[in-house]
Design an enzyme around this catalytic site. Sequence first.
Site, mmCIF file in Angstrom:
data_model
loop_
_atom_site.group_PDB
_atom_site.id
_atom_site.type_symbol
_atom_site.label_atom_id
_atom_site.label_comp_id
_atom_site.label_asym_id
_atom_site.label_seq_id
_atom_site.Cartn_x
_atom_site.Cartn_y
_atom_site.Cartn_z
ATOM 1 N N HIS A 18 0.838 -1.205 0.000
ATOM 2 C CA HIS A 18 0.000 0.000 0.000
ATOM 3 C C HIS A 18 0.874 1.257 0.000
ATOM 4 O O HIS A 18 0.626 2.207 -0.751
ATOM 5 C CB HIS A 18 -0.871 0.061 1.259
ATOM 6 C CG HIS A 18 -1.954 -0.966 1.350
ATOM 7 N ND1 HIS A 18 -2.163 -1.713 2.483
ATOM 8 C CD2 HIS A 18 -2.888 -1.364 0.474
ATOM 9 C CE1 HIS A 18 -3.200 -2.525 2.297
ATOM 10 N NE2 HIS A 18 -3.652 -2.339 1.070
ATOM 11 N N LYS A 42 -15.544 -7.998 4.155
ATOM 12 C CA LYS A 42 -14.368 -8.539 4.848
ATOM 13 C C LYS A 42 -14.557 -8.436 6.352
ATOM 14 O O LYS A 42 -15.065 -7.418 6.837
ATOM 15 C CB LYS A 42 -13.108 -7.741 4.449
ATOM 16 C CG LYS A 42 -12.734 -7.891 2.981
ATOM 17 C CD LYS A 42 -11.488 -7.093 2.666
ATOM 18 C CE LYS A 42 -11.077 -7.266 1.204
ATOM 19 N NZ LYS A 42 -9.980 -6.374 0.823
ATOM 20 N N ARG A 95 -1.716 -5.834 -8.296
ATOM 21 C CA ARG A 95 -0.631 -6.812 -8.119
ATOM 22 C C ARG A 95 -0.685 -7.917 -9.155
ATOM 23 O O ARG A 95 0.334 -8.531 -9.479
ATOM 24 C CB ARG A 95 -0.716 -7.447 -6.719
ATOM 25 C CG ARG A 95 -0.395 -6.516 -5.578
ATOM 26 C CD ARG A 95 -0.907 -7.066 -4.277
ATOM 27 N NE ARG A 95 -2.359 -7.241 -4.338
ATOM 28 C CZ ARG A 95 -3.124 -7.570 -3.322
ATOM 29 N NH1 ARG A 95 -2.601 -7.821 -2.155
ATOM 30 N NH2 ARG A 95 -4.433 -7.692 -3.462
ATOM 31 N N SER A 132 -3.087 -7.569 2.983
ATOM 32 C CA SER A 132 -3.480 -7.388 4.385
ATOM 33 C C SER A 132 -3.987 -8.698 4.971
ATOM 34 O O SER A 132 -3.726 -9.004 6.141
ATOM 35 C CB SER A 132 -4.574 -6.326 4.492
ATOM 36 O OG SER A 132 -4.088 -5.082 4.085
#
Length: 170
Positions: A18, A42, A95, A132
């Site tokens: 990040h 999430k 990514r 994360s």
Amino acid sequence: MTRIAVVPGSFDPVTLGHLDVIERAANLFDELHVLVVHNPDKSALLPIGQRVELLETAIAEAGLSRNVRVASWSVGLLVDYCTDVGATVLVKGIRSQVDVAYETPMAIVNRNLAHVETVFLLPDPAHAHVSSSLVRQVAALGGDVSPYVPRAVAEYLQPTTSRDLLSAND
Ligand code: PNS
């Protein structure tokens, strides 16, 4: 004209990946808002306020405070925040193809909702595997997360380890 961009995300917690995207975006825009957004899909580890605090520390320690600020948003659409602060661009890190598939529909919906464009940036490949969720898992099982997160996050997630290190220096 001041170009304002927003980097939105859960940041639960902020990772070096990040931070890499934030730094690249800070170099491209006059003003950058890093926005912590609650993602109902999430299950969260850290409260929003803690995520904001860790981001602020990480951004300050990375020397990015000149044109980067941190905020949180929990009411309404992400594009409503953009309209409120005069931001015309969202920035997301990509990514892999998995991220492209996840981000593309959101980018199109945000453009349709409020003419907010999304810019995709590629982080350093060194961070391509960092997420994360992986950090949360490693931390929960007692592993070392320090290669993946800013110093403040590693210390927050592994306070016993840093306490041990401090007392070892006594
Ligand atoms: O880090 P994340 O969890 O992948 O970030 C996802 C996030 C928070 C950016 C996304 O869930 C989001 O944009 N939420 C805001 C709600 C919204 O505006 N939805 C409609 C357009 S996509």
